[in-house]
Design an enzyme around this catalytic site. Structure first.
Site, short mmCIF file in Angstrom:
data_model
loop_
_atom_site.label_atom_id
_atom_site.label_comp_id
_atom_site.label_asym_id
_atom_site.label_seq_id
_atom_site.Cartn_x
_atom_site.Cartn_y
_atom_site.Cartn_z
N ALA A 49 0.92 -1.09 -0.04
CA ALA A 49 -0.11 0.05 0.10
C ALA A 49 0.93 1.35 0.12
CB ALA A 49 -0.89 -0.06 1.14
N THR A 50 2.15 1.29 0.69
CA THR A 50 2.84 2.38 0.65
C THR A 50 2.99 2.86 -0.67
OG1 THR A 50 3.83 1.62 2.86
CG2 THR A 50 5.08 3.49 1.50
N ASN B 124 -6.04 3.24 11.20
CA ASN B 124 -5.36 2.17 11.62
C ASN B 124 -5.39 1.83 13.01
OD1 ASN B 124 -3.69 4.24 10.63
ND2 ASN B 124 -2.02 3.30 11.48
N GLN C 222 -7.03 -0.55 5.77
CA GLN C 222 -7.59 -1.35 6.87
C GLN C 222 -9.17 -1.74 6.94
OE1 GLN C 222 -5.85 -2.59 9.60
NE2 GLN C 222 -3.94 -1.23 9.66
N SER D 156 -3.67 -3.38 0.71
CA SER D 156 -2.55 -4.06 1.04
C SER D 156 -2.71 -5.65 1.19
CB SER D 156 -1.67 -3.36 2.23
OG SER D 156 -0.69 -4.31 2.53
N HIS E 110 -0.94 -7.79 3.12
CA HIS E 110 -0.72 -8.39 4.52
C HIS E 110 -1.89 -8.05 5.60
CE1 HIS E 110 1.52 -5.27 6.72
NE2 HIS E 110 1.41 -4.68 5.49
N THR F 56 9.16 -6.31 -13.08
CA THR F 56 8.61 -7.95 -13.35
C THR F 56 7.74 -8.07 -11.98
OG1 THR F 56 10.71 -8.50 -14.24
CG2 THR F 56 9.41 -10.25 -13.37
N CYS G 45 4.39 1.44 12.68
CA CYS G 45 5.42 2.49 12.10
C CYS G 45 5.87 3.23 13.15
CB CYS G 45 4.79 3.22 11.00
SG CYS G 45 4.36 2.17 9.71
C1 LIG Z 1 -3.76 2.62 7.23
C2 LIG Z 1 -2.52 2.25 6.35
N1 LIG Z 1 -2.15 2.75 5.31
C3 LIG Z 1 -1.05 2.20 4.72
C4 LIG Z 1 -0.10 1.25 5.44
C5 LIG Z 1 1.27 0.70 4.53
O1 LIG Z 1 0.87 -0.55 3.84
P1 LIG Z 1 1.85 -1.41 3.45
O2 LIG Z 1 2.35 -2.25 4.73
O3 LIG Z 1 1.14 -2.24 2.54
O4 LIG Z 1 2.88 -0.76 2.74
C6 LIG Z 1 -0.41 0.63 6.47
C7 LIG Z 1 0.21 -0.49 7.12
O5 LIG Z 1 0.48 -0.07 8.51
C8 LIG Z 1 -1.91 1.25 6.93
O6 LIG Z 1 -2.26 0.72 8.21
#
Ligand SMILES: Cc1ncc(COP(=O)(O)O)c(C=O)c1O
Length: 388
Positions: free
Chosen positions: A73-74, A153, A181, A201, A203, A242, A328
């Site tokens: 997601a980042t 989150n 989330q 995302s 995971h 890739t 984080c």
């Molecule tokens: C609300 C939110 N956005 C973005 C992210 C980042 O996702 P990713 O770990 O897939 O880069 C997270 C992960 O902690 C999240 O909770």
């Protein structure tokens, strides 16, 4: 009982066994490169990627061609924000977001500020809500994009993105939502919500780490998106490199499973969460952060006045895998910017537990957590900070 009990599903989720099973052949037997269009190794991989694209699209009510696979997601957030505003510079330079966004959005916004964009960070009320009136008032002629997360989150707070997206759309402004989330936990339909771009995302929804996706609305008027990673032109030129075939296959399978299972999971988890929350709130000095009316079913965020945050969390972590905020922010060790934005002082923000439940959480886990947190708090009340 196996310790520690995992109650940090917002940080990450385990891969569903069926996801792992689906991924395995793509590490060895079906190792082809989906861009190898000349032979069956490539065709098999490409077909698997397209199945996954359909599965991910199906979970959020999108068309497969509206899904761009990324490394998580980042990256999807970076691609959406940097990529979309680059082409809109001639229209304006003003962006709007929320103070309580994830760092992936906030830090990207800071980079854009350095590039000459003006960013307004909308404040939130004590329950985590943002005023729609304030959003309307903040929009000006130069505004080109609004970024507001679907579910927070840390607190699980659900923002009214449908209403926010409508406000943006009426004024011809792009609307992006970080739905990491929410996707796979509650119904998310991009068309019903009227959003232009969405990040998700793997995971966070029982899929693998290091894979995610950006939904990019295709219907007219189209959205220009500058690629941020250039090279071989994969993902229709929007994201070169890739493709991570096993990861994408896993994300697709996770999306398919989530679509089938989240309604039952949500009911079960809401019941367990409500029990956990009710008991913990009966502890003297405990209070809930975030509105209880509009939030994810499996999360609660509770502050405990009267104990020192850091030692309290260290003690709690002996038996319970929980955090005081996002994974984080635990790297930086700072009080949560989300809770600070909601008006909590630093001391209380640190003495906070974010408890997030998941598929494997049992009633016994919840009972043990209630007893352990209650006892630890009792022992560590101020005046006896070491808890001995
Ligand atoms: C609300 C939110 N956005 C973005 C992210 C980042 O996702 P990713 O770990 O897939 O880069 C997270 C992960 O902690 C999240 O909770």
């Amino acid at each position: 009982m196996k310790y520690p009990i995992y109650l940090d599903y917002n940080a990450t989720t385990p891969c569903h066994p069926a996801v792992v099973e689906e991924m395995l052949p793509f590490f060895s037997e079906h190792f082809g490169n989906p861009s190898s269009g000349q032979h069956p190794f490539g065709w098999v991989a490409e077909e698997a990627v397209e199945v996954a694209r359909e599965q991910v699209a199906g979970l959020i009510g999108a068309a497969p061609k509206e899904i761009i696979f990324t490394s998580g997601a980042t990256e999807a957030i970076n691609l959406a924000l940097r990529g979309a505003v680059a082409g809109l510079k001639s229209k304006g330079n003003h962006l709007i977001t929320l103070e309580t966004e994830h760092k992936a959005v906030l830090d990207t916004m800071q980079v854009l500020e350095k590039q000459g964009f003006e960013v307004t960070y909308l404040p939130v009320q004590t329950d985590g809500a943002v005023s729609l009136n304030l959003l309307k008032k903040t929009i000006k002629a130069e505004t080109i994009l609004v970024a507001a997360m679907l579910a927070n989150n840390e607190t699980g707070y659900l923002h009214p993105v449908k209403e926010m997206a409508a406000i943006a759309r009426e004024r011809g402004i792009l609307f992006f939502t970080d739905a990491v989330q929410a996707v796979g936990k509650i119904p998310v339909d991009v068309k019903a919500l009227g959003i232009d771009m969405l990040a998700l995302s793997g995971h966070k929804m029982y899929g693998p780490k290091g894979v995610g996706a950006l939904y990019l609305r295709k219907s007219k008027p189209g959205i220009g998106l500058d690629s941020q990673i250039t090279g071989g032109g994969q993902e229709t030129g929007r994201r070169s490199g890739t493709l991570n075939v096993p990861g994408i296959v896993g994300l697709g399978k996770a999306a398919e499973i989530a679509r089938q299972e989240f309604p039952t999971d949500a009911l079960k988890l809401a019941e367990l969460r409500d029990k956990l929350e009710k008991e913990l709130l009966s502890i003297e000095g405990a209070h809930l952060n975030g509105s209880s009316d509009s939030r994810l079913p499996h999360v609660c965020n509770i502050s405990f006045r009267g104990v020192s945050g850091k030692p309290f969390l260290i003690r709690i972590n002996k038996h319970l895998a929980v955090s005081s905020g996002s994974a984080c922010s635990s790297i930086t060790d700072k009080p949560s910017h989300v809770l600070r934005a909601m008006g909590l002082d630093s001391e209380t923000a640190v003495a906070t537990l974010r408890l997030s439940l998941g598929k494997s959480t049992t009633e016994k886990d919840v009972d043990v957590a209630i007893d352990f947190i209650t006892e630890t708090h009792q022992k560590m009340k101020k005046g006896n900070p070491s808890g001995i």
